[in-house]
Each structure stands twice: as C-alpha cells, then as structure tokens.
Design a protein around this motif. Sequence first.
Motif, PDB file in Angstrom:
ATOM      1  N   LEU A  13    -109.096   5.334 -25.514  1.00 21.85           N
ATOM      2  CA  LEU A  13    -110.547   5.179 -25.490  1.00 21.85           C
ATOM      3  C   LEU A  13    -111.017   4.688 -26.845  1.00 21.85           C
ATOM      4  CD1 LEU A  13    -111.758   8.455 -23.696  1.00 21.85           C
ATOM      5  CD2 LEU A  13    -111.590   6.165 -22.702  1.00 21.85           C
ATOM      6  N   ALA A  14    -111.947   3.748 -26.834  1.00 18.64           N
ATOM      7  CA  ALA A  14    -112.545   3.297 -28.082  1.00 18.64           C
ATOM      8  C   ALA A  14    -113.256   4.468 -28.751  1.00 18.64           C
ATOM      9  CB  ALA A  14    -113.526   2.160 -27.820  1.00 18.64           C
ATOM     10  N   VAL A  15    -113.139   4.556 -30.066  1.00 18.89           N
ATOM     11  CA  VAL A  15    -113.766   5.634 -30.828  1.00 18.89           C
ATOM     12  C   VAL A  15    -115.220   5.242 -31.104  1.00 18.89           C
ATOM     13  CG1 VAL A  15    -113.726   6.916 -32.995  1.00 18.89           C
ATOM     14  CG2 VAL A  15    -111.582   6.302 -31.854  1.00 18.89           C
ATOM     15  N   THR A  16    -116.148   6.117 -30.730  1.00 18.20           N
ATOM     16  CA  THR A  16    -117.570   5.816 -30.908  1.00 18.20           C
ATOM     17  C   THR A  16    -118.177   6.532 -32.104  1.00 18.20           C
ATOM     18  OG1 THR A  16    -118.132   7.573 -29.335  1.00 18.20           O
ATOM     19  CG2 THR A  16    -117.905   5.341 -28.452  1.00 18.20           C
ATOM     20  N   LEU A  50    -113.119   4.887 -42.093  1.00 23.12           N
ATOM     21  CA  LEU A  50    -112.194   4.015 -41.386  1.00 23.12           C
ATOM     22  C   LEU A  50    -112.936   3.055 -40.464  1.00 23.12           C
ATOM     23  CD1 LEU A  50    -109.486   6.664 -40.457  1.00 23.12           C
ATOM     24  CD2 LEU A  50    -109.590   5.210 -42.479  1.00 23.12           C
ATOM     25  N   ASP A  51    -112.344   1.913 -40.240  1.00 27.59           N
ATOM     26  CA  ASP A  51    -112.919   0.920 -39.327  1.00 27.59           C
ATOM     27  C   ASP A  51    -112.636   1.353 -37.894  1.00 27.59           C
ATOM     28  OD1 ASP A  51    -113.796  -1.233 -37.913  1.00 27.59           O
ATOM     29  OD2 ASP A  51    -112.271  -2.637 -38.677  1.00 27.59           O
ATOM     30  N   ARG A  52    -113.656   1.891 -37.248  1.00 24.92           N
ATOM     31  CA  ARG A  52    -113.438   2.468 -35.912  1.00 24.92           C
ATOM     32  C   ARG A  52    -113.163   1.406 -34.844  1.00 24.92           C
ATOM     33  NH1 ARG A  52    -119.612   4.693 -35.012  1.00 24.92           N
ATOM     34  NH2 ARG A  52    -120.615   2.691 -34.570  1.00 24.92           N
ATOM     35  N   LEU A  93    -109.629   1.634 -33.869  1.00 26.24           N
ATOM     36  CA  LEU A  93    -109.112   2.961 -33.554  1.00 26.24           C
ATOM     37  C   LEU A  93    -109.258   3.267 -32.067  1.00 26.24           C
ATOM     38  CD1 LEU A  93    -110.617   4.972 -36.553  1.00 26.24           C
ATOM     39  CD2 LEU A  93    -108.299   4.037 -36.344  1.00 26.24           C
ATOM     40  N   ARG A  94    -108.300   4.010 -31.545  1.00 29.06           N
ATOM     41  CA  ARG A  94    -108.351   4.449 -30.155  1.00 29.06           C
ATOM     42  C   ARG A  94    -107.933   5.923 -30.077  1.00 29.06           C
ATOM     43  NH1 ARG A  94    -110.425   0.324 -30.345  1.00 29.06           N
ATOM     44  NH2 ARG A  94    -110.220  -1.524 -28.983  1.00 29.06           N
ATOM     45  N   GLN A 113     -92.658  -2.111 -28.875  1.00 22.80           N
ATOM     46  CA  GLN A 113     -94.050  -2.515 -28.954  1.00 22.80           C
ATOM     47  C   GLN A 113     -94.827  -1.779 -27.869  1.00 22.80           C
ATOM     48  OE1 GLN A 113     -94.107  -6.861 -28.851  1.00 22.80           O
ATOM     49  NE2 GLN A 113     -94.473  -6.838 -31.065  1.00 22.80           N
ATOM     50  N   VAL A 114     -95.888  -1.094 -28.276  1.00 21.23           N
ATOM     51  CA  VAL A 114     -96.658  -0.267 -27.354  1.00 21.23           C
ATOM     52  C   VAL A 114     -98.034  -0.889 -27.152  1.00 21.23           C
ATOM     53  CG1 VAL A 114     -97.587   2.033 -26.896  1.00 21.23           C
ATOM     54  CG2 VAL A 114     -95.432   1.783 -28.162  1.00 21.23           C
ATOM     55  N   VAL A 115     -98.390  -1.103 -25.891  1.00 25.07           N
ATOM     56  CA  VAL A 115     -99.678  -1.687 -25.533  1.00 25.07           C
ATOM     57  C   VAL A 115    -100.649  -0.579 -25.146  1.00 25.07           C
ATOM     58  CG1 VAL A 115    -100.878  -3.161 -23.872  1.00 25.07           C
ATOM     59  CG2 VAL A 115     -98.662  -3.853 -24.789  1.00 25.07           C
ATOM     60  N   VAL A 116    -101.907  -0.721 -25.553  1.00 28.85           N
ATOM     61  CA  VAL A 116    -102.950   0.234 -25.163  1.00 28.85           C
ATOM     62  C   VAL A 116    -103.787  -0.366 -24.040  1.00 28.85           C
ATOM     63  CG1 VAL A 116    -104.969   1.545 -25.916  1.00 28.85           C
ATOM     64  CG2 VAL A 116    -103.038   1.221 -27.478  1.00 28.85           C
ATOM     65  N   PHE A 117    -103.936   0.381 -22.954  1.00 28.42           N
ATOM     66  CA  PHE A 117    -104.822  -0.045 -21.870  1.00 28.42           C
ATOM     67  C   PHE A 117    -105.976   0.945 -21.776  1.00 28.42           C
ATOM     68  CE2 PHE A 117    -101.607   2.708 -20.005  1.00 28.42           C
ATOM     69  CZ  PHE A 117    -102.326   3.533 -19.148  1.00 28.42           C
ATOM     70  N   ASP A 118    -106.980   0.613 -20.974  1.00 29.96           N
ATOM     71  CA  ASP A 118    -108.199   1.417 -20.912  1.00 29.96           C
ATOM     72  C   ASP A 118    -107.934   2.800 -20.329  1.00 29.96           C
ATOM     73  OD1 ASP A 118    -109.755  -0.564 -21.995  1.00 29.96           O
ATOM     74  OD2 ASP A 118    -110.427  -1.359 -20.071  1.00 29.96           O
ATOM     75  N   GLY A 119    -108.304   3.835 -21.095  1.00 31.59           N
ATOM     76  CA  GLY A 119    -108.245   5.200 -20.594  1.00 31.59           C
ATOM     77  C   GLY A 119    -109.523   5.549 -19.846  1.00 31.59           C
TER      78      GLY A 119
END
Length: 392
Positions: free
Chosen positions: A135-138, A154-156, A159-160, A201-207
Amino acid sequence: MARIAAVVVAAGSGIRAGGDKPKQFRTIGGETVLRRTLSALLDVAAIDVIQPVIRLEDTSLFKAATEALPPAKFNAPVGGGATRQESVRAGLEALASQAPDVVLIHDAARPFASRALIERAIAAAEKTGAAIPGLAVTDTIKSVDSHSLVGETLDRSSLRAIQTPQAFAFAPLLEAHRRAHREGRNDFTDDAALAEWVGMQVVVFDGEAGNIKITHPEDFMRAESMQAAQLSDVRTGTGVDVHAFGPGDHVMIGGVKIAHTQALTGHSDADVGLHALVDAILGALADGDIGSHFPPSDPQWKGASSDRFFTFAVDRVKARGGMIAHLDLTIVCEAPKIGPHRDAIRATVANLAGIDLSRVAVKATTSEALGFTGRREGIVAYATATVRLPWS
C-alpha cells in the motif's frame, strides 16, 4: 498448468493481542481468525494445497478451528519454529515432496484478504517469480535516532507498507530459506527481504486497505467493525419441530445422545433440536425448509444423522458470504431432563456451526403436564437463528 500451494503461518503466541489464547484462535464475528484466513484461501480455486504451520501445543485449538472445513486441500499441520522465518521454512520443507510451482506465504493473522487480492498474488508470481502486495504510504514518515530526534524526512512516494500473501516461485524460495538456515541468518522480517538477500527481484503489486493484520487488542475491535459493515443484512428465522416417542433407549437432541426409556420416531434420527435449528437457518435465508431439501419420503434419509442436515444449512449461509450470528434453541418436554446435557448440546451445535459457544443458547422447559408433551407423548423444539449476510 501451474501447481499452487499456500503456507499459512499460525505458529505465534500472539501475546500482544491480549486474550487467553493465541490471536489466531480468537474469534471475529463468532469465527476464529485462523478459520477465516483458511476459508479465504479455500475460496480460490487455483490453490491446490494449503500447508498450515502451528505451535504443536495448539493442535487441539487448530482441530477445533478447522472442524468441518473441506479436508481435501489441507496438509497436516507442521510445527513452527522460534521465529516466523523458521516457521515458514518448516512449511516449505513440508511441501517439498509435492513440488508446487508457486507458493503463497500468508499470515494467519490477516483474515480479510480478498479472493481478488489472492488471485493477483498468484498471477504476479507466475509472471515475475516474486511478488508482494503493498500500500502506498499516506502519512509523512521520518527516521529518528535513539534519542527520538528526527534524522530525516523520507520520500513517501517511494515507500510501501507491505502485506501478505507474498508469492514466489517455490524452488528458489525454498533454496533461499535453506541457505539462510545454513548461514545462520534468521533475522529477516518477511520472505521478500530474504528473497532480496539472495538476489531475487521482487515486484510490488496493489495491496488492500482492508487486508489488516491482527496484532494489538484494538485490531480486534476494528475487525469486528469491518465484519459488521460487510454483513449489514441481518435476518432472523424461526423453526419448530415435533417428534413422537416410540420404542428405544435414547433420544438425539442437538447432536447429543441422551439415555431415555423411549426414542423419538420420524425423519432421520429424529433429532428434534437440530431439525428446528435447520428450519430456523433456512428460514433466515428464505430457502425453504428441511422437508423440501431432505424429503421424509426419500429412503436415503431414513436413520440419517441430523448433523448432515444442519451442516447443509450452515453451508448455505457460507455460500452466500454470510455468517451465523446467534442460535437459540428451546426444548419442551417432561422427560428426559435437558439441563444436565445443556452444555454438551451447546458445544456440539457451536462446533457444527463453526461459531463461538457464546453464540449458542439452549433452554428447556416443561408444558406443566399439558398437551402431548405433558402426556409424555413426544418432544417439541423451537429455534431462532440470526444470520448476517452481505447487503445486496
């Protein structure tokens, strides 16, 4: 076609969540956290096998939590280790002989993972070999030192917040865990970190925001609210059943065999309590009655155990994405005495329904020697079922 497995990590003590048992065996909406998690995985047709990892001292709790779940997809649970990493490795080793192509690693304490999320994880792993939901950090994120002084902001945008299920090609992940074990590395906080360590290599998908992890006491309150919001269509059904006495030496009431000078006659094993409960549940669903689904004229039901009918009704609720919130059963007879068996009946009904004991009430009374029950000609049962369904 790829063979898909899932390791469910349920070996923690869950002490931060409070309560008198590990958090995975506590209930949300009358159903244990672990059962909800396993049910979510069972709902995904692509998953071929599920490997639970538990503390061996929790075996009896595990058996109770998984009662009546379809056994075909389950491996026997294996014991976990002192850390999450050790527990995951135990689960992977248990799957090694089955050699799946893709494995999902999922925390038992995330009971709200949707089918869509799980299917996204599988698809991403089949494509990339290693994929995790995030999830995107808000919130604004700052690093702080040991004196609580801000080091930097930090540049959010980069970040996830990472969740499970995390999905990987099975063989490389197993080898990564084996290598970490050989080299004494047991400090990885999730499987993605371990995969990164060996160069994957690890890919991030939408949580999903709703895919919360149960960690603290307040998380149970949030989970209960989420459950109530999802199941806002509250239904109530009633059921009545009557059976006459005949020759025999016991009666069946609520799934419990009670010694008596006579037996009840009629449909199946004539369990007047379960029959009334079946009609109450079906009534809440507006789904006919016990006779329409199991006609007394059909010889296959002669002498059948009534827990089959009850499980059928419970499964009809689950098939509609709902839950049984409460069951109330009243038995009217002069004999036998129900009081000494009340707790056994409650426990049996709760177990068959897959709900907490606190959601089952059993009461008994006489008819003050009036009517057919007063003349000891038979027994009548009255039942009420409260069911929660998704609003449609």
